[in-house]
Motif scaffolding. Sequence first.
Motif, PDB file in Angstrom:
ATOM      1  N   LEU A 179     -53.995 -67.312  61.856  1.00 41.04           N
ATOM      2  CA  LEU A 179     -53.969 -66.755  60.505  1.00 41.04           C
ATOM      3  C   LEU A 179     -55.280 -66.950  59.762  1.00 41.04           C
ATOM      4  CD1 LEU A 179     -52.257 -65.369  58.312  1.00 41.04           C
ATOM      5  CD2 LEU A 179     -51.493 -67.651  57.592  1.00 41.04           C
ATOM      6  N   PHE A 180     -55.972 -68.049  60.007  1.00 44.22           N
ATOM      7  CA  PHE A 180     -57.160 -68.386  59.219  1.00 44.22           C
ATOM      8  C   PHE A 180     -58.467 -67.919  59.859  1.00 44.22           C
ATOM      9  CE2 PHE A 180     -53.882 -71.457  58.130  1.00 44.22           C
ATOM     10  CZ  PHE A 180     -53.887 -71.401  56.746  1.00 44.22           C
ATOM     11  N   ASP A 181     -58.395 -67.416  61.104  1.00 42.13           N
ATOM     12  CA  ASP A 181     -59.629 -67.062  61.816  1.00 42.13           C
ATOM     13  C   ASP A 181     -60.437 -65.973  61.114  1.00 42.13           C
ATOM     14  OD1 ASP A 181     -59.360 -68.911  63.798  1.00 42.13           O
ATOM     15  OD2 ASP A 181     -58.397 -67.558  65.229  1.00 42.13           O
ATOM     16  N   LEU A 182     -59.749 -65.000  60.538  1.00 43.39           N
ATOM     17  CA  LEU A 182     -60.475 -63.905  59.890  1.00 43.39           C
ATOM     18  C   LEU A 182     -61.192 -64.361  58.625  1.00 43.39           C
ATOM     19  CD1 LEU A 182     -57.989 -60.932  60.355  1.00 43.39           C
ATOM     20  CD2 LEU A 182     -60.040 -61.467  61.665  1.00 43.39           C
ATOM     21  N   ILE A 183     -60.858 -65.564  58.166  1.00 46.12           N
ATOM     22  CA  ILE A 183     -61.563 -66.139  57.011  1.00 46.12           C
ATOM     23  C   ILE A 183     -62.632 -67.119  57.479  1.00 46.12           C
ATOM     24  CG2 ILE A 183     -61.315 -67.520  54.910  1.00 46.12           C
ATOM     25  CD1 ILE A 183     -58.423 -66.479  54.736  1.00 46.12           C
ATOM     26  N   THR A 184     -62.230 -68.045  58.356  1.00 45.57           N
ATOM     27  CA  THR A 184     -63.180 -69.070  58.802  1.00 45.57           C
ATOM     28  C   THR A 184     -64.257 -68.518  59.724  1.00 45.57           C
ATOM     29  OG1 THR A 184     -61.743 -69.670  60.662  1.00 45.57           O
ATOM     30  CG2 THR A 184     -61.427 -70.859  58.593  1.00 45.57           C
ATOM     31  N   LEU A 185     -63.973 -67.398  60.381  1.00 42.85           N
ATOM     32  CA  LEU A 185     -64.946 -66.799  61.299  1.00 42.85           C
ATOM     33  C   LEU A 185     -65.657 -65.600  60.678  1.00 42.85           C
ATOM     34  CD1 LEU A 185     -62.844 -66.924  64.604  1.00 42.85           C
ATOM     35  CD2 LEU A 185     -64.709 -68.454  63.932  1.00 42.85           C
ATOM     36  N   LYS A 186     -65.771 -65.595  59.348  1.00 43.70           N
ATOM     37  CA  LYS A 186     -66.369 -64.472  58.632  1.00 43.70           C
ATOM     38  C   LYS A 186     -67.802 -64.180  59.070  1.00 43.70           C
ATOM     39  CE  LYS A 186     -63.740 -62.376  55.546  1.00 43.70           C
ATOM     40  NZ  LYS A 186     -63.615 -60.900  55.502  1.00 43.70           N
TER      41      LYS A 186
END
Length: 430
Positions: free
Chosen positions: A146-153
């Motif tokens: 869920l958080f990859d699209l934010i943390t891997l920006k």
Amino acid sequence: MSMRERLFFSILLIVVAYTLVPWVATRIFAIGVFRKGKASRQVALTFDDGPDPAYTPLLLDLLRKHEAKATFFVLGSKAERQAGLIERIHSEGHQIGIHNYSHTSNWLQLPWNVRRKQADRSADIIASITGTKPNFYRPPWGILNLFDLITLKSYKVVLWSVMPKDWRSRIGKTKLKARLMSGVREGAVVLLHDSGETFGADRDAPSHMLNALDEVLTSMTERGLKPVRVDELLESSAERRLGLFKRLLVNAWMTWERCFVKLFRLKAVNIGDPLLKLRVREYMGKQPILLSDGEQISKGDLVAEMHLDNYTLYKLGLDSRSTVQLATQLIRRTRTLMPEISKLLLTDPKYQHVKGLYGITMIHRGTRQLGFTVFDLPKGLFARATKTYLRFLLYVVHPHGKKRLKEKTDLLEPKIVAISKNELKLRYIA
């Protein structure tokens, strides 16, 4: 509902949100990821799980044989052990992306671990070898939390549009080739593997992939498909994604183009290549123009006036990565048409009395090497109106026309280009 049941459903909800929600968003709706391009005649070949000391060198030899470029999504742990292969991939012009440090699903990791211990760690390893830090990322099995699209920006997440399942040996060369042949289309992102060491893969599977790919690359060349890096496909595809207003404007302009061609009876030099169209008209300039061979064109003299086909120009603009590349393509295409233009002016009775070839254009750099003389437009209302018209035309037909008009505006000056009939004969008639 009991406390235990509430706890169970809370945990279930968290698991679903952490795993299935990003899976649906990325794999079904392609939200936040790149999985297919729109560039004409281009295909991105991608290879996961390497570098492998046995198969990656064979793959690089194969790509060199077919003059193909590709993208390698490598594991950081393997890159550490195979620095020489990483350096070779980079030096031969291929793109290197990140496939985590270890082949571990992002669902089984905390989001900050994915960023720090997998993506960033691998990127640093590759940067220490090649001097270039990768910014493209593909998660193992294409799975994001869920958080990859934010943390891997800071990374561009890449999935795929064609997956022939080459990690199993039982598929064999014949079936794998058939799957690739049916799936590879313009803009496709193809998922392949140059290593069979990861969980669920067969160790010798890449050998079947290499045998099939050799024949597929030959077929792609015959079909006019070019294997490119993902970043090249992405850049070309971005140029083709036009907004609604721009698309409407282009359609309206092309309608006007068709009317203009009929109204002024423009004729294509070559029906198979409509880039250049001609019409015979009187030269209306107040000042004579003196060509490099001594020929002079004065007011009232007949000239063959050149017009670029705007639809062809628009298509070339979509496939060009820059205005310089567009100008280069135009010069090359024009050079191939010059012998036909020369023959037309020298043999067609309609052009019997014309003194030469004439045109007004902002794309004039490089025309001198074709034999043209280049002149400034005489200052006045006509020059200002022509400049306004051609700048608007550039905005319409070039995907980045608005941006281009803001850059180097001093170079976007329309010029007269002309060449005498005699010069055409000397240069282009054997």
